[in-house]
Enzyme design. Structure first.
Site, short mmCIF file in Angstrom:
data_model
loop_
_atom_site.label_atom_id
_atom_site.label_comp_id
_atom_site.label_asym_id
_atom_site.label_seq_id
_atom_site.Cartn_x
_atom_site.Cartn_y
_atom_site.Cartn_z
N LYS A 198 64.49 -55.52 100.96
CA LYS A 198 65.62 -56.00 101.77
C LYS A 198 66.01 -54.95 102.81
O LYS A 198 66.18 -55.26 103.98
CB LYS A 198 66.78 -56.29 100.83
CG LYS A 198 67.98 -56.89 101.49
CD LYS A 198 68.91 -57.41 100.41
CE LYS A 198 70.34 -57.07 100.73
NZ LYS A 198 71.25 -57.44 99.65
N GLU A 204 59.68 -46.03 97.34
CA GLU A 204 58.61 -46.48 96.42
C GLU A 204 57.79 -47.59 97.09
O GLU A 204 56.56 -47.59 97.06
CB GLU A 204 59.21 -47.04 95.12
CG GLU A 204 59.81 -46.00 94.20
CD GLU A 204 61.30 -45.80 94.46
OE1 GLU A 204 61.76 -46.03 95.61
OE2 GLU A 204 62.01 -45.40 93.52
N GLY A 255 70.22 -57.79 95.71
CA GLY A 255 68.85 -57.64 95.19
C GLY A 255 68.65 -58.31 93.85
O GLY A 255 67.72 -59.11 93.65
N ARG A 256 69.54 -58.02 92.90
CA ARG A 256 69.35 -58.55 91.53
C ARG A 256 69.66 -60.04 91.43
O ARG A 256 69.45 -60.65 90.38
CB ARG A 256 70.21 -57.75 90.55
CG ARG A 256 71.68 -57.69 90.93
CD ARG A 256 72.38 -56.58 90.18
NE ARG A 256 73.76 -56.38 90.62
CZ ARG A 256 74.13 -55.65 91.67
NH1 ARG A 256 73.23 -55.11 92.45
NH2 ARG A 256 75.40 -55.49 91.96
N GLU A 342 73.68 -53.44 86.34
CA GLU A 342 73.92 -53.01 87.72
C GLU A 342 75.17 -53.71 88.26
O GLU A 342 75.87 -53.17 89.10
CB GLU A 342 72.70 -53.33 88.59
CG GLU A 342 72.68 -52.52 89.87
CD GLU A 342 71.39 -52.68 90.66
OE1 GLU A 342 70.38 -53.13 90.10
OE2 GLU A 342 71.40 -52.38 91.85
N HIS A 373 59.95 -57.42 63.70
CA HIS A 373 59.06 -56.49 63.01
C HIS A 373 59.28 -55.06 63.49
O HIS A 373 58.44 -54.20 63.26
CB HIS A 373 57.61 -56.91 63.21
CG HIS A 373 57.33 -58.26 62.62
ND1 HIS A 373 56.77 -58.43 61.38
CD2 HIS A 373 57.62 -59.51 63.08
CE1 HIS A 373 56.69 -59.73 61.12
NE2 HIS A 373 57.21 -60.40 62.13
N LYS A 488 68.88 -43.07 95.10
CA LYS A 488 67.91 -43.17 96.21
C LYS A 488 68.13 -42.02 97.20
O LYS A 488 67.19 -41.39 97.65
CB LYS A 488 68.12 -44.50 96.98
CG LYS A 488 67.58 -45.74 96.29
CD LYS A 488 67.62 -46.92 97.27
CE LYS A 488 67.28 -48.23 96.61
NZ LYS A 488 67.28 -49.38 97.50
C1 G6Q Z 1 69.64 -54.66 93.37
C2 G6Q Z 1 69.59 -53.26 93.79
C3 G6Q Z 1 68.24 -52.61 93.78
C4 G6Q Z 1 67.31 -53.03 94.93
C5 G6Q Z 1 66.11 -52.11 94.98
C6 G6Q Z 1 65.14 -52.46 96.07
O1 G6Q Z 1 70.64 -55.33 93.30
O2 G6Q Z 1 70.24 -53.08 94.98
O3 G6Q Z 1 67.57 -52.82 92.56
O4 G6Q Z 1 66.92 -54.35 94.80
O5 G6Q Z 1 66.55 -50.79 95.10
O6 G6Q Z 1 65.76 -52.43 97.31
P1 G6Q Z 1 65.04 -53.00 98.59
O7 G6Q Z 1 64.83 -54.46 98.40
O8 G6Q Z 1 65.97 -52.69 99.73
O9 G6Q Z 1 63.73 -52.28 98.71
#
Ligand code: G6Q
Length: 517
Positions: A198, A204, A255-256, A342, A373, A488
């Site tokens: 996003k 990463e 994001g989540r 989160e 188990h 980050k």
């Molecule tokens: C979700 C967070 C986080 C995010 C990642 C990836 O709610 O904000 O998990 O989705 O850090 O971010 P980008 O999509 O910006 O790479």
């Protein structure tokens, strides 16, 4: 109003002095009575430590916290992602608009505008998939956090419904071993790569994209013909000339909460077909409407949220285990862990005041019966009771089963699910202290007919709304993530010093300065 100032909070504090003892009260009629149905699900909560009086007080709390009004404001697109009086994200929260494509659509202008954008991207995706038909068999998603967990959980859960021959893969971690081992499984000439970020600035993801592009180049293939971008408009990744196709996501989808947006759409539509993906959206949308329109006492995610608040704030239980009795949901606990922790792992309320009560619990889990188990020992006899959320389905996904010793595997799976809930509640007395089980340990069971695509979407949305309702009750902002942002930022600051010093250990002064904490 602060959570602890509601009159119902005081009532619940007095009720916690004497919560129901399940070892004495659990009986078949309690299980039958304490059941709420909706949207294809049945929520059995007779194995929670609540009475009708507790429930009355919990619903009063929901009324006093005006949670249904807050759900309405959220789904209408009002700015609710904010902390009043201080700098904060100040955004709408419109993941529900991403699936508002069916009947009974939102009329509120912000929600309507967001749904139109979602529809536009979905049409673009449909045309793109038509164009590339037959060219690819592997699909690789590169993304992390919200750009990985939800889509991955859904992709794994829906394997029974894949189009023939498709194979999804994921790279999230910046661990080179993850990238290499995934690359080793791919036929690059047949691989579509979907890079999802996003912000377009996540280290990463940038690193893994460059890593994989390099592999394509070395194999004599043009990355442009294989790479698709999903990103925010205007982000550094928003360069359509660099990609075979580009799709957008927006800042009003966290994001989540983004699995049903373009973050999950390309990969899932590739695997399930666009109609299959729309079925996931339809299920999610029906649950959105259920959360929005059901009155207090018939609202499934709200009941789950209230039971969670009872366990967390009044029985003082700090964790929750989510145990799906469905192997397909193997990555669901990981997604729900992010979604919940989160969102509700927060220490200030919406007015920026430090809270004087517990917020989000530690969420974890594994599929049953595997968990039985291993860690169930602690759940039965450990010193800290752990509330369970058990998820089960009457029918298996493939509906192909095997009878052994007189019962099918699906029957064995379900009998384990119910047996655990009952055993945890009733316990067992024995003269041998090592063989006695205290019981009175809470759980609830969410059941549906079958984990089909519709139910999968509804399940995803059920948890999104459970988390949102809990945030509304606690009066915290469930939609920002300053803690993730901090990590980050600091990693990027520290990284510059790794360039200068090959071995970073021990972390000397320079590193501490780089962190400028
Ligand atoms: C979700 C967070 C986080 C995010 C990642 C990836 O709610 O904000 O998990 O989705 O850090 O971010 P980008 O999509 O910006 O790479």
């Amino acid at each position: 109003m602060s959570f602890t100032r509601h009159p119902a909070f005081q009532k619940l504090l007095s009720l916690r002095q004497n919560p129901v003892d399940l070892t004495k009260e659990l009986a078949p009629d309690r299980l039958e009575k304490m059941l709420l149905k909706g949207c294809g699900f049945s929520l059995f909560y007779g194995t929670e430590r609540v009475t009708e009086e507790t429930l009355d007080a919990l619903y009063l709390l929901a009324e006093e916290a005006r949670v249904l009004e807050k759900m309405q404001r959220m789904q209408a697109g009002e700015v609710i992602n904010e902390i009043r009086g201080v700098e904060s994200e100040k955004r709408s929260v419109l993941h529900t608009a991403m699936r508002d494509l069916f009947d009974k659509r939102q009329e509120a202008p912000a929600a309507k505008a967001a749904a139109l954008l979602a529809e536009r991207e979905l049409t673009k995706l449909e045309n793109f998939l038509e164009k590339i038909k037959g060219k690819f068999s592997h699909v690789l998603q590169i993304g992390i956090g919200g750009s990985d967990l939800g889509p991955r959980a859904l992709a794994i859960a829906s394997e029974a419904f894949y189009k023939p021959g498709v194979q999804p893969h994921f790279i999230s971690n910046v661990d080179p071993d993850d990238t290499i081992s995934t690359l080793n499984k791919l036929d690059l000439s047949k691989t579509l790569v979907i890079v999802v970020s996003k912000s377009g600035t996540t280290l990463e993801t940038e690193t893994n994209e460059a890593f994989v592009r390099d592999r394509f180049q070395k194999a004599g293939l043009s990355p442009h013909d294989h790479f698709v971008a999903v990103t925010g408009e205007g982000s550094p990744m928003d360069d359509p000339s660099f990609y075979l196709a580009s799709f957008y996501i927006w800042d009003f989808v966290g994001g989540r909460y983004s699995a049903t947006s373009m973050v999950g759409a390309p990969l899932l539509s590739f695997c399930l077909g666009i109609e299959g993906f729309k079925e996931v959206l339809r299920g999610a949308h029906e649950m959105d409407l259920h959360a929005l329109k059901s009155p207090l006492r018939s609202n499934l995610p709200l009941l789950s949220a209230l039971l969670g608040v009872w366990n967390r704030n009044f029985l003082s239980l700090p964790t929750v285990a989510i145990i799906p009795y469905s192997q397909a949901l193997v990555r669901f606990p990981a997604h729900l862990q992010q979604l919940d922790m989160e969102s509700n792992g927060k220490g200030v309320d919406k007015e920026g005041r430090s809270v004087d009560f517990s917020t989000g619990p530690v969420v974890w889990g594994e599929p049953g019966t595997n968990g039985q188990h291993s860690f169930y020992q602690l759940i039965h006899q450990g010193t800290d009771p752990i509330p369970l959320e058990l998820i089960g389905f009457k029918k298996s996904q493939y509906e192909k089963d095997f009878s052994f010793a007189g019962t099918s595997s699906q029957q064995k799976l379900l009998s384990n699910l119910f047996a655990q809930a009952i055993a945890l509640a009733l316990g067992q007395k024995s003269d041998n202290p090592n063989r006695s089980f205290p019981g009175n340990r809470p759980s609830r069971i969410l059941m549906a007919e079958q984990l089909d695509l519709y139910t999968l979407g509804a399940l995803l949305s059920y948890y999104e709304h459970k988390v949102a309702f809990q945030g509304f009750l606690w009066n915290i902002n469930s939609f920002d993530q300053e803690g993730v942002q901090l990590g980050k930022r600091l990693a990027t600051q520290l990284l510059s010093h790794f360039q200068e010093t090959p071995s970073p250990f021990p972390l000397g002064d320079a590193y501490w300065k780089a962190l400028s904490l």
